[in-house]
Design a protein around this motif. Structure first.
Motif, short mmCIF file in Angstrom:
data_model
loop_
_atom_site.label_atom_id
_atom_site.label_comp_id
_atom_site.label_asym_id
_atom_site.label_seq_id
_atom_site.Cartn_x
_atom_site.Cartn_y
_atom_site.Cartn_z
N UNK A 1 32.08 12.96 44.40
CA UNK A 1 33.14 13.80 44.95
C UNK A 1 34.02 14.34 43.84
N UNK A 2 34.72 15.39 44.17
CA UNK A 2 35.67 15.98 43.21
C UNK A 2 36.87 16.49 43.97
N UNK A 3 38.01 15.91 43.69
CA UNK A 3 39.26 16.37 44.28
C UNK A 3 39.77 17.56 43.48
N UNK A 4 40.52 18.39 44.14
CA UNK A 4 41.04 19.59 43.49
C UNK A 4 41.88 19.21 42.28
N UNK A 5 41.56 19.80 41.15
CA UNK A 5 42.30 19.55 39.94
C UNK A 5 41.97 18.25 39.23
N UNK A 6 40.95 17.54 39.71
CA UNK A 6 40.57 16.27 39.11
C UNK A 6 39.10 16.27 38.73
N UNK A 7 38.71 15.26 37.99
CA UNK A 7 37.33 15.15 37.58
C UNK A 7 36.44 14.61 38.68
N UNK A 8 35.13 14.67 38.45
CA UNK A 8 34.19 14.15 39.42
C UNK A 8 34.18 12.62 39.42
N UNK A 9 33.91 12.08 40.58
CA UNK A 9 33.88 10.62 40.74
C UNK A 9 32.64 10.22 41.52
N UNK A 10 31.86 9.34 40.96
CA UNK A 10 30.70 8.83 41.66
C UNK A 10 31.13 8.01 42.86
N UNK A 11 30.45 8.18 43.98
CA UNK A 11 30.78 7.45 45.20
C UNK A 11 29.72 6.37 45.47
N UNK A 12 28.45 6.74 45.43
CA UNK A 12 27.39 5.78 45.71
C UNK A 12 26.11 6.23 45.00
#
Length: 123
Positions: free
Chosen positions: A38-49
């Motif tokens: 996922x990627x929140x607006x203005x933030x970096x990508x984050x692995x979820x699963x």
């Protein structure tokens, strides 16, 4: 040609649930690792699963116990069931795939991904 198409995003109140779907084509199980990030607006990508070719599933600490990965192989569809949603879960969610002989650890480096589906959690 590998194609991934996400759906199921939307707006939900804190504590609510959503189930994301990802229609997959062009891959053969079990030769691909699968996952969501996922990627929140203005933030970096984050692995979820991440799910490796042996079926081992690893969740990010931020979603462990609340999110659940599943797949329906005959329907060529992946799912991400999201429960107890929090405002900080608000992001664009992407499914991803990567051809592999076994272990995969970093969903952010996967070769294929979809266009994403937006999830918004707010009161």
């Amino acid at each position: 040609q590998v194609q991934l198409v996400e759906s199921g995003g939307g707006s939900v109140q804190p504590g609510g649930s959503l189930r994301l779907s990802c229609a997959v084509s062009g891959i053969t199980y079990p030769n691909y690792c699968m996952g969501w990030f996922r990627q929140a607006q203005g933030k970096g990508r984050e692995g979820v699963v991440v799910v490796n070719t042996y079926g081992r599933t690893t969740y990010a600490d931020t979603v462990k116990g609340r999110f659940a990965f599943s797949r329906d192989i005959p329907k060529n569809t992946l799912y991400l069931q999201m429960n107890s949603l929090k405002p900080e879960d608000t992001a664009m969610y992407y499914c991803a795939a990567h051809r592999s002989g076994g272990y995969c650890s970093d969903v952010l480096s996967f070769a294929y991904r979809g266009q994403g589906t937006q999830v918004t959690v707010s009161a």
